[in-house]
Design a protein around this motif. Structure first.
Motif, PDB file in Angstrom:
ATOM      1  N   ALA A   1     -40.281   8.485  -4.408  1.00  0.00           N
ATOM      2  CA  ALA A   1     -40.140   7.836  -3.109  1.00  0.00           C
ATOM      3  C   ALA A   1     -38.686   7.911  -2.629  1.00  0.00           C
ATOM      4  N   LEU A   2     -37.751   7.667  -3.531  1.00  0.00           N
ATOM      5  CA  LEU A   2     -36.335   7.758  -3.159  1.00  0.00           C
ATOM      6  C   LEU A   2     -35.974   9.177  -2.726  1.00  0.00           C
TER       7      LEU A   2
ATOM      8  N   VAL B   1     -41.174   5.570  -8.016  1.00  0.00           N
ATOM      9  CA  VAL B   1     -39.999   5.116  -7.266  1.00  0.00           C
ATOM     10  C   VAL B   1     -39.014   6.280  -7.088  1.00  0.00           C
TER      11      VAL B   1
ATOM     12  N   GLN C   1     -30.226   7.676   0.697  1.00  0.00           N
ATOM     13  CA  GLN C   1     -30.213   7.801  -0.764  1.00  0.00           C
ATOM     14  C   GLN C   1     -28.840   7.419  -1.306  1.00  0.00           C
TER      15      GLN C   1
ATOM     16  N   GLY D   1     -33.460   2.333   4.604  1.00  0.00           N
ATOM     17  CA  GLY D   1     -33.934   2.944   3.362  1.00  0.00           C
ATOM     18  C   GLY D   1     -34.936   2.054   2.655  1.00  0.00           C
ATOM     19  N   MET D   2     -34.664   0.763   2.597  1.00  0.00           N
ATOM     20  CA  MET D   2     -35.581  -0.171   1.943  1.00  0.00           C
ATOM     21  C   MET D   2     -36.904  -0.265   2.717  1.00  0.00           C
TER      22      MET D   2
ATOM     23  N   LEU E   1     -44.149   3.198  -0.674  1.00  0.00           N
ATOM     24  CA  LEU E   1     -44.693   2.667  -1.918  1.00  0.00           C
ATOM     25  C   LEU E   1     -45.902   1.739  -1.735  1.00  0.00           C
TER      26      LEU E   1
ATOM     27  N   GLN F   1     -37.680  11.084  -1.013  1.00  0.00           N
ATOM     28  CA  GLN F   1     -38.188  11.353   0.331  1.00  0.00           C
ATOM     29  C   GLN F   1     -37.280  10.782   1.427  1.00  0.00           C
ATOM     30  N   LEU F   2     -36.301   9.978   1.030  1.00  0.00           N
ATOM     31  CA  LEU F   2     -35.397   9.377   2.007  1.00  0.00           C
ATOM     32  C   LEU F   2     -34.341  10.382   2.457  1.00  0.00           C
TER      33      LEU F   2
ATOM     34  N   LYS G   1     -38.250   2.113   4.548  1.00  0.00           N
ATOM     35  CA  LYS G   1     -38.978   3.365   4.289  1.00  0.00           C
ATOM     36  C   LYS G   1     -39.569   3.375   2.912  1.00  0.00           C
ATOM     37  N   LEU G   2     -38.817   2.867   1.916  1.00  0.00           N
ATOM     38  CA  LEU G   2     -39.355   2.791   0.559  1.00  0.00           C
ATOM     39  C   LEU G   2     -40.574   1.887   0.515  1.00  0.00           C
ATOM     40  N   ARG G   3     -40.474   0.748   1.167  1.00  0.00           N
ATOM     41  CA  ARG G   3     -41.602  -0.194   1.206  1.00  0.00           C
ATOM     42  C   ARG G   3     -42.838   0.485   1.796  1.00  0.00           C
TER      43      ARG G   3
END
Length: 188
Positions: A135-136, A132, A144, A178-179, A186, A138-139, A181-183
């Motif tokens: 991954a964060l 995680v 972030q 952001g969420m 991940l 990479q935002l 992109k994280l999804r």
């Protein structure tokens, strides 16, 4: 009848503080002292100054507990907002900008946490945290920043908007993007 302050709700503690009950302030400090210190330290980057800010916030709570309004914010949010405002005031007084003391997302370390779980579980949790964290990282920085304030700082959308001087809609959009992109990052 004796009341167990340690299990009392935050608002009950504040009411008792308005009657100058030092034990209630002590319980509130035990509950939130570390959080407020962390918020202050993140903003000012100096341990002594962060400690001074934390103590000053609790002094203000002692003096102004009656000004708290439950319809406006939770006690936790009220305390962190006071801490943030006090830290910014001190930085302004010293002519220092918070950005110079900020820690970049990539520079944060993810340390193992001993919580009594088996070594296998601890390693699994550590790997998940590292995934995680990566991954964060990479935002984009603006995503972030809002995610950090929302999920690690406990700020509401309107508080983030005030903090960053942005429209609330922009904050919501950055969090949503952001969420998403994280999804995407991940997904297995």
């Amino acid at each position: 009848m004796s009341v167990d302050l340690a299990t009392s709700e935050d608002q009950v503690l504040l009411r008792r503080i308005t009657y100058q009950e030092a034990d209630a302030l002590s319980v509130l400090y035990d509950r939130y002292g570390r959080l407020l210190y962390s918020v202050a330290y993140h903003l000012v980057g100096d341990a002594h100054l962060a400690e001074e800010i934390t103590l000053d916030v609790f002094r203000r709570v002692w003096e102004k507990a009656g000004t708290y309004r439950a319809d406006r914010a939770s006690v936790r949010t009220w305390l962190t907002s006071m801490t943030r405002n006090r830290a910014i005031d001190m930085l302004r007084r010293e002519g220092v900008r918070p950005e110079h003391n900020s820690i970049r997302w990539a520079d944060l370390s993810v340390e193992p946490h001993a919580d009594g779980h088996s070594p296998e579980t601890a390693v699994s949790h550590q790997l998940q945290k590292q995934t995680v964290h990566n991954a964060l990282g990479q935002l984009p920085p603006e995503q972030q920043e809002v995610l950090f304030l929302a999920f690690f700082g406990g700020y509401s959308h309107s508080q983030i908007a005030d903090e960053l001087d942005l429209p609330v809609g922009t904050v919501k959009t950055r969090i949503r993007l952001g969420m998403q992109k994280l999804r995407h990052i991940l997904q297995p």
